[in-house]
Design an enzyme around this catalytic site. Sequence first.
Site, PDB file in Angstrom:
ATOM      1  N   HIS A  88      45.815  40.663  32.100  1.00  0.00           N
ATOM      2  CA  HIS A  88      46.026  39.661  31.050  1.00  0.00           C
ATOM      3  C   HIS A  88      45.237  39.959  29.781  1.00  0.00           C
ATOM      4  O   HIS A  88      45.524  39.395  28.726  1.00  0.00           O
ATOM      5  CB  HIS A  88      45.713  38.250  31.570  1.00  0.00           C
ATOM      6  CG  HIS A  88      44.265  37.919  31.694  1.00  0.00           C
ATOM      7  ND1 HIS A  88      43.578  37.956  32.886  1.00  0.00           N
ATOM      8  CD2 HIS A  88      43.352  37.525  30.769  1.00  0.00           C
ATOM      9  CE1 HIS A  88      42.325  37.593  32.699  1.00  0.00           C
ATOM     10  NE2 HIS A  88      42.151  37.337  31.417  1.00  0.00           N
ATOM     11  N   ASP A 115      46.395  41.140  38.737  1.00  0.00           N
ATOM     12  CA  ASP A 115      45.856  41.049  37.373  1.00  0.00           C
ATOM     13  C   ASP A 115      44.935  42.222  37.055  1.00  0.00           C
ATOM     14  O   ASP A 115      43.876  42.053  36.454  1.00  0.00           O
ATOM     15  CB  ASP A 115      45.120  39.724  37.167  1.00  0.00           C
ATOM     16  CG  ASP A 115      44.946  39.390  35.685  1.00  0.00           C
ATOM     17  OD1 ASP A 115      45.601  40.028  34.850  1.00  0.00           O
ATOM     18  OD2 ASP A 115      44.130  38.501  35.362  1.00  0.00           O
ATOM     19  N   GLY A 161      36.282  36.172  27.516  1.00  0.00           N
ATOM     20  CA  GLY A 161      35.826  37.472  27.039  1.00  0.00           C
ATOM     21  C   GLY A 161      35.217  38.311  28.142  1.00  0.00           C
ATOM     22  O   GLY A 161      35.139  39.534  28.039  1.00  0.00           O
ATOM     23  N   ASN A 162      34.756  37.639  29.212  1.00  0.00           N
ATOM     24  CA  ASN A 162      34.246  38.367  30.371  1.00  0.00           C
ATOM     25  C   ASN A 162      35.374  38.951  31.216  1.00  0.00           C
ATOM     26  O   ASN A 162      35.127  39.791  32.093  1.00  0.00           O
ATOM     27  CB  ASN A 162      33.410  37.466  31.274  1.00  0.00           C
ATOM     28  CG  ASN A 162      31.954  37.386  30.865  1.00  0.00           C
ATOM     29  OD1 ASN A 162      31.486  36.340  30.449  1.00  0.00           O
ATOM     30  ND2 ASN A 162      31.233  38.499  30.960  1.00  0.00           N
ATOM     31  N   SER A 163      36.616  38.498  30.981  1.00  0.00           N
ATOM     32  CA  SER A 163      37.740  38.948  31.805  1.00  0.00           C
ATOM     33  C   SER A 163      37.835  40.470  31.809  1.00  0.00           C
ATOM     34  O   SER A 163      37.828  41.114  30.755  1.00  0.00           O
ATOM     35  CB  SER A 163      39.047  38.367  31.266  1.00  0.00           C
ATOM     36  OG  SER A 163      39.120  36.992  31.486  1.00  0.00           O
ATOM     37  N   LEU A 181      57.264  45.047  55.122  1.00  0.00           N
ATOM     38  CA  LEU A 181      57.714  44.884  56.499  1.00  0.00           C
ATOM     39  C   LEU A 181      59.131  44.343  56.558  1.00  0.00           C
ATOM     40  O   LEU A 181      59.924  44.733  57.407  1.00  0.00           O
ATOM     41  CB  LEU A 181      56.751  43.962  57.247  1.00  0.00           C
ATOM     42  CG  LEU A 181      56.943  43.784  58.747  1.00  0.00           C
ATOM     43  CD1 LEU A 181      56.839  45.122  59.466  1.00  0.00           C
ATOM     44  CD2 LEU A 181      55.902  42.810  59.304  1.00  0.00           C
ATOM     45  N   GLY A 182      59.460  43.431  55.650  1.00  0.00           N
ATOM     46  CA  GLY A 182      60.824  42.914  55.596  1.00  0.00           C
ATOM     47  C   GLY A 182      61.081  41.718  56.484  1.00  0.00           C
ATOM     48  O   GLY A 182      62.099  41.663  57.185  1.00  0.00           O
ATOM     49  N   VAL A 183      60.156  40.735  56.466  1.00  0.00           N
ATOM     50  CA  VAL A 183      60.360  39.493  57.215  1.00  0.00           C
ATOM     51  C   VAL A 183      59.907  38.325  56.365  1.00  0.00           C
ATOM     52  O   VAL A 183      59.073  38.482  55.472  1.00  0.00           O
ATOM     53  CB  VAL A 183      59.557  39.471  58.541  1.00  0.00           C
ATOM     54  CG1 VAL A 183      60.111  40.459  59.530  1.00  0.00           C
ATOM     55  CG2 VAL A 183      58.077  39.721  58.285  1.00  0.00           C
ATOM     56  N   ILE A 219      57.873  34.815  56.886  1.00  0.00           N
ATOM     57  CA  ILE A 219      56.917  34.359  57.899  1.00  0.00           C
ATOM     58  C   ILE A 219      56.306  33.028  57.493  1.00  0.00           C
ATOM     59  O   ILE A 219      56.355  32.633  56.326  1.00  0.00           O
ATOM     60  CB  ILE A 219      55.785  35.399  58.101  1.00  0.00           C
ATOM     61  CG1 ILE A 219      55.150  35.759  56.756  1.00  0.00           C
ATOM     62  CG2 ILE A 219      56.297  36.624  58.819  1.00  0.00           C
ATOM     63  CD1 ILE A 219      53.984  36.728  56.852  1.00  0.00           C
TER      64      ILE A 219
END
Length: 460
Positions: free
Chosen positions: A93, A123, A195-197, A252-254, A256
Amino acid sequence: MALVLSQLTPAAAQDRPVSFAELAERVSPAVVNITTTTMVADRMGPQGMVPEGSPFEDFFRDFDNGPGQPRRSSALGSGFVISADGYVVTNNHVIEDADEILIEFFSGDEMPAEVIGTDPNTDIALLKVDAENLDFVNFGDSDGMGSRVGDWVIAMGNPLGQGFSVSAGIVSARNRELSGTYDDYIQTDAAINRGNSGGPLFNMEGEVIGVNTAILSPNGGSIGIGFSMASNVVKNVVDQLQEYGETRRGWLGVRIQNVGDDMVEAIEGLDMARGALVTEVPDGPAKDGGLLAGDVILSFDGMDVPDTRELVRMVGNAPVGKTVDVIVLRAGDEVGLAVTLGRRETMEPVAFPDTVEPDPAEPQEVLGLMLSEVTPELAERFQLAQDSGLVVLDVMPESDASIKGIMPGDLITEAGQQKVTSIAEFEERVQEARDGGRKSILLLIRRQGQPQFMALLVNE
């Protein structure tokens, strides 16, 4: 008691650092300030500068470029160098949509940077400057010593545009989740502000154990609740961005959901609420590997699965194309399966089709639910995503179904971990549960197309 306290106090005092000065001096050269410039549409016309109807309105219009004209907007953030040849880590960001990115080093030197890759899910962004022999810092183990609750940490960055700044605190909590699928935040009371981001959170060895990302605050300033994305997550993302310019997460394709305490008794062979309950298996790796809806995933690639959140992280961190061992609980037995993982970024968006054959019938009350097999009229009325199963027309007041939150329009597609397409099949599953001495039966319910298991008492 007084003697014990007097003996503990000196030891506690020895654990407290006298100063963070040496640590700050050692790591500061690798911490950077980041300034970004973005061209944005200027929506401020004369009406935004003076009151409408003012005698000065025409004057300002003569000198105005007009609404919608682009203007430059600047933003500030932080980051840190992770290699001598100029790779820099920050938050996505901080640099998102930026046209220009300028890196300021502790020495005062400035250099432009290019974006190597970004991962909005965590992020994290990876930048590169054209330089050599830069001071850099290494990632530490965010699950190891120095990252425990109560351990000292320091945060560095560019808070509120004030330049290089250091704040100290402790690890306040671990494994915090904010809003992302892969969230694993370290909470700290070290002061973090705007600003710390993108700046680093260091342990006392000078290793980066987190990337400062967010704060919880009613006024926009630090109140001692800051969040840093754990380094073990960040390092995996950065390695992929550095190698591919993008993330390549295992898939994995589930679908859950967590196993609730009320479901344990309804799932044969389960001793406590644990694992991840499979609600749907579309075409993909899991289906090819033999997983079924109703399976409870207990182990993934040799690691126990406590809940769905941990399973998602395990799968996402696993290499694409790797064949992993998956242990599931199915009909009371543990079954071992081998699944070759796909890539989430390319496979998930097209993974869940919604087409099944219809099967109409007359309404009937069972377990406090007025049920009907799906008809075209009901499918249109409730905007059902599929046309097979039992649609809930009404819920009897004070029934267990009402207490559990089942609502008209819900579609029941499984009972007792078996598909149901008719009321007769549903009644058979209920009777089987009673005959088996069970107090409840597990239902797979779809609400607005989304699957969810619920346990319903069968002796009402």
